[in-house]
Design an enzyme around this catalytic site. Structure first.
Site, PDB file in Angstrom:
ATOM      1  N   TYR A 207       0.227  -1.491   0.869  1.00 41.30           N
ATOM      2  CA  TYR A 207      -0.521   0.038   0.278  1.00 41.30           C
ATOM      3  C   TYR A 207       1.018   0.935   0.183  1.00 41.30           C
ATOM      4  CZ  TYR A 207      -4.731  -1.300   0.521  1.00 41.30           C
ATOM      5  OH  TYR A 207      -6.348  -2.118   0.592  1.00 41.30           O
TER       6      TYR A 207
ATOM      7  N   LYS B  16       3.591 -14.595   5.167  1.00 44.93           N
ATOM      8  CA  LYS B  16       3.242 -14.305   4.193  1.00 44.93           C
ATOM      9  C   LYS B  16       5.580 -15.271   4.253  1.00 44.93           C
ATOM     10  CE  LYS B  16       2.463 -17.849   0.986  1.00 44.93           C
ATOM     11  NZ  LYS B  16       1.660 -19.156   0.797  1.00 44.93           N
TER      12      LYS B  16
ATOM     13  N   ASP C  42      -2.888 -17.423   4.134  1.00 39.61           N
ATOM     14  CA  ASP C  42      -3.780 -18.102   3.454  1.00 39.61           C
ATOM     15  C   ASP C  42      -4.125 -19.422   4.368  1.00 39.61           C
ATOM     16  OD1 ASP C  42      -1.061 -19.403   3.566  1.00 39.61           O
ATOM     17  OD2 ASP C  42      -0.904 -20.538   1.842  1.00 39.61           O
TER      18      ASP C  42
ATOM     19  N   ASP D  44      -6.180  -5.866   5.129  1.00 38.75           N
ATOM     20  CA  ASP D  44      -6.929  -5.669   4.283  1.00 38.75           C
ATOM     21  C   ASP D  44      -7.728  -6.658   3.886  1.00 38.75           C
ATOM     22  OD1 ASP D  44      -8.268  -3.722   2.752  1.00 38.75           O
ATOM     23  OD2 ASP D  44      -7.356  -4.450   1.107  1.00 38.75           O
TER      24      ASP D  44
END
Ligand code: NAI
Length: 363
Positions: free
Chosen positions: A125, A192, A227, A251
């Site tokens: 972002y 991640k 995930d 988000d």
């Protein structure tokens, strides 16, 4: 002089009608607030030459607390997001999005009580991007190749993902401090890091270091891959407590959490920095419902509930939450989205202001 002065940014689309409903409900609690209305959005460009006038930022800096309606961001062309600009200008580094079940909302689950803490200033972002075909993109692609760091197809566009020690430290500390102040049991860092070793790997390393600082706080720490987090949120939403995430995952996972509790119409939020706090719903300006007195103001009103807590007005905040639980629980005076989730049809739904009237009567 009023006890609190709050900057009120109505925004555009459904924003003005939602903030009107919010203001009526907050005023009806009797809490002493002077609302300083400030403008932002596409409609003010002609007057101020910008969608975010300096006077609006000054008002927030002066009052330290603001609440806003959503503001449209043009897609592809035009100005960058005013919402992102406000967060950046005021360094509102923590995005706080509690998601808890409200029986009667039509959600699939009724036992959810989790809090998303989203980093608000960096990650993908950050807005550092290189357009496909530009000389800058070509130079960056050459730089990467020269360093032996990898081969990027020459027809690529590029977006950078910066994650810093400073940014991670303060967001993870925020998550722990929030957990302690609100009697929460666990903070989960979501990442991640197995794949993105340099950015998410750093996020995880720093999160673990910060967790060490809090090891005697009674708040547990764990980490989870993003995930797997999404799958487990759907399978076992009751497992989760406070989740701290870099910007983009924050988000996405906050919309997932909004879905778990019955949709965007009830998902509240706050953007908090060292100096100022700006409260706003998770949802956007829903242009197709603008001016129709149909949209659900609950997310805006519960954002005000968070604001009242921030201002120390706990009793007024609790009364608003109880009124929302009562009216949505009864199901007779609810907006179209809640009606549809519960009955499959929008028949019998009430408008934005009629729902606010029902809340006021239930205060
Ligand atoms: P959106 O959140 O406005 O709408 C998504 C869906 O949810 C639509 O079907 C909409 O009708 C529905 N919805 C949203 N709020 C609702 C409410 N209170 N009651 C009932 N239904 C509701 O997202 P979308 O369509 O992606 O974005 C529209 C505009 O809003 C864009 O310009 C976007 O940039 C902006 N936006 C602004 C935000 C902000 O001001 N913080 C946040 C997200 C989007």
């Amino acid at each position: 002089m009023a006890k609190h002065t709050v900057t009120l940014i109505p925004g555009d689309g459904i924003g003005p009608e939602l903030t009107t409903a919010m203001r009526r409900v907050v005023d009806a609690t009797g809490v002493d607030i002077e609302w300083e209305v400030a403008e932002a959005g596409a409609d003010v460009i002609e007057t101020y030459g910008t969608p975010l006038p300096e006077s609006t930022l000054e008002s927030i800096r002066r009052n330290k607390v603001a609440i806003k309606g959503p503001i449209t961001t043009p897609v592809g062309t035009g100005f960058r997001s005013v919402n992102v600009a406000i967060r950046k200008e005021l360094d509102l580094y923590a995005c706080l999005r509690p998601a808890f079940s409200i029986p009667g909302s039509g959600a699939r689950y009724d036992d959810i009580d989790l809090v998303i803490v989203r980093e608000n200033t960096e990650d993908l972002y950050a807005g550092i991007e290189f357009e496909q075909g530009s000389e800058d993109a070509a130079e960056l692609i050459r730089f990467v190749a020269d360093r032996g760091a990898g081969v990027i197809r020459p027809d690529s566009g590029l977006s950078l993902k910066p994650i810093s020690i400073t940014g991670t430290q303060r967001i993870v500390r925020f998550a722990f401090d929030y957990a302690i102040a609100n009697g929460r049991k666990k903070v989960t860092a979501v990442h991640k890091a197995n794949i993105l070793k340099m950015s998410d790997g750093l996020f995880l390393k720093v999160a673990r270091e910060v967790a060490e600082e809090y090891k005697d706080s009674g708040v547990e720490f764990e980490d989870y891959i993003v995930d797997a987090t999404c799958m487990q949120l759907v399978l076992h939403p009751e497992w989760w407590d406070v989740l701290v995430l870099p910007n983009l995952y924050g988000d996405i996972v906050s919309d997932l959490s909004a879905g778990l509790i019955g949709g965007l119409g009830i998902a509240m939020g706050a953007n908090i920095g060292a100096e100022c706090a700006v409260f706003e719903p998770v949802h956007g300006s829903a242009p197709k419902y603008a001016g129709k007195d149909m949209a659900n103001p609950t997310a805006e009103i519960l954002s005000a509930m968070l604001m009242l807590k921030h201002l120390g007005e706990t009793e007024a905040a609790d009364r608003i939450l109880s009124a929302v639980r009562k009216v949505i629980g009864e199901g007779t005076h609810v907006t179209y989205d809640i009606k549809r989730s519960n009955t499959g049809s929008t028949e019998g739904a009430v408008g934005t202001q009629a729902y606010a009237d029902a809340l006021i009567a239930a205060l």
